[in-house]
Design an enzyme around this catalytic site. Structure first.
Site, PDB file in Angstrom:
ATOM      1  CG  ASP A 133      13.825 -24.160  26.730  1.00  0.00           C
ATOM      2  OD1 ASP A 133      13.457 -24.162  25.557  1.00  0.00           O
ATOM      3  OD2 ASP A 133      13.032 -24.133  27.681  1.00  0.00           O
ATOM      4  CB  CYS A 187       9.452 -44.955  18.330  1.00  0.00           C
ATOM      5  SG  CYS A 187       9.810 -43.458  19.261  1.00  0.00           S
ATOM      6  CB  CYS A 190       5.520 -47.958  20.669  1.00  0.00           C
ATOM      7  SG  CYS A 190       4.758 -47.222  22.133  1.00  0.00           S
ATOM      8  CB  CYS A 193       3.334 -40.631  22.761  1.00  0.00           C
ATOM      9  SG  CYS A 193       3.989 -40.903  21.086  1.00  0.00           S
ATOM     10  CB  CYS A 197      -1.997 -36.769  22.701  1.00  0.00           C
ATOM     11  SG  CYS A 197      -2.032 -34.952  22.680  1.00  0.00           S
ATOM     12  CB  CYS A 213       0.742 -29.026  23.068  1.00  0.00           C
ATOM     13  SG  CYS A 213       1.601 -29.830  24.427  1.00  0.00           S
ATOM     14  CB  CYS A 240       0.449 -31.813  29.295  1.00  0.00           C
ATOM     15  SG  CYS A 240      -0.331 -33.429  29.034  1.00  0.00           S
ATOM     16  CB  CYS A 243       3.209 -37.538  24.974  1.00  0.00           C
ATOM     17  SG  CYS A 243       4.353 -36.173  25.190  1.00  0.00           S
ATOM     18  CB  CYS A 247       7.220 -42.765  26.661  1.00  0.00           C
ATOM     19  SG  CYS A 247       8.667 -43.349  25.732  1.00  0.00           S
TER      20      CYS A 247
END
Length: 308
Positions: A133, A187, A190, A193, A197, A213, A240, A243, A247
């Site tokens: 990352d 997914c 659905c 999320c 948000c 975000c 945060c 989302c 799930c």
């Protein structure tokens, strides 16, 4: 040890990854990410990266790992669970679960170094680089390509029976391996999320405006948080998880087994009043070696003030 085929190389790497505590390991062939290129370009053109100017850098390298590692053949993607066994005090400003323990960059980098060393010791002369990352690598795209999950409507990698509370890391190697295949999207219809948000940052399925975000506002943004966001943060002071929390696949999340990800007791127990009165000395003690150091003491105080 005699290891002399792509199949046995791959099996060995996956077994070593498991030994080091990674919950999953998948392998894909290094090359240009054709499907990701137009998506990334459009996302940047729409300024969905906000002030994250670094996302515009090294565009070609983000899409092609052979530009990062000479003669790259394989991308080994790895997942490390960070789902905590403890939750914060219910009367508290909230911190994203990934930041409860020590900075994951250092924890995972050590594991990747050990994995690469083990590969070189047992397979032979292999060159490669470890990524956590912090370099231009589209980690979610590579993890999906190697069958570790699918990229969900909230743009996170999601895995059946596991959820999405994990870090993604890579080894890019100049070694031919046996390659895994992508899995299908689960997914379905659905929209949990998108509906949940707090700042409507998920503009449409699979499209997230990073500049809207809460994680962006509380970590990346260096100036004052816009007034029109007042009352929309749902008490999140660093990052945060909304989302992910909503799930359905995260009902399968199980607590991690990495001691370095265990939180400082104060992080779990502090109330809103205690966070509001936090001193720089306490900040340095509670968040020693923590990802939260990134926002700095003044940044955290700004976020708390905005929530009050």
């Amino acid at each position: 040890m005699s290891i002399n085929s792509k199949e046995t190389y791959s099996k060995f790497i996956k077994e070593e990854a498991k030994r080091l505590g990674f919950i999953s390991c998948g392998i894909s062939q290094a090359g240009f990410l054709e499907q990701e290129a137009p998506r990334l370009e459009k996302w940047l053109n729409n300024n969905h990266n906000g002030q994250m100017a670094y996302m515009e850098n090294h565009f070609d390298k983000r899409l092609d790992p052979t530009l990062l590692v000479d003669d790259a053949k394989s991308v080994v993607s790895l997942l490390l669970n960070y789902f905590p066994s403890e939750s914060q005090n219910t009367d508290s400003f909230k911190i994203s679960k990934y930041a409860y323990g020590q900075d994951y960059h250092f924890v995972i980098k050590e594991k990747l170094k050990e994995l690469l060393y083990s590969i070189q010791e047992n397979i032979g002369e292999v060159s490669g680089r470890a990524f956590v990352d912090s370099a231009p690598v589209l980690d979610k795209a590579w993890a999906a390509k190697s069958g570790l999950g699918w990229i969900g409507k909230n743009s996170n990698l999601i895995t059946q029976k596991v959820g999405s509370f994990y870090f993604i890391a890579e080894l890019i190697l100049d070694l031919d391996l046996e390659y895994d295949h992508a899995v299908t999207d689960h997914c379905g219809s659905c929209t949990a999320c998108i509906d949940a948000c707090p700042t409507q940052a998920i503009l449409a399925p699979y499209i997230v405006d990073g500049s809207k975000c809460i994680s962006y506002y509380t970590i990346e943004l260096k100036e004052n948080i816009p007034d029109d966001m007042k009352g929309k943060f749902d008490d999140w002071m660093f990052g945060c998880d909304t989302c992910q929390d909503v799930c359905p696949w995260n009902r399968f999340s199980k607590p991690h087994s990495e001691p370095l990800f265990n939180p400082n007791p104060d992080l779990i127990s502090f109330s809103k009043k205690e966070w509001s009165e936090i001193t720089e000395e306490t900040f340095q003690k509670v968040f020693k070696n923590s990802p939260i150091k990134r926002t700095k003491f003044d940044g955290l105080k700004r976020n708390i003030k905005f929530l009050k």
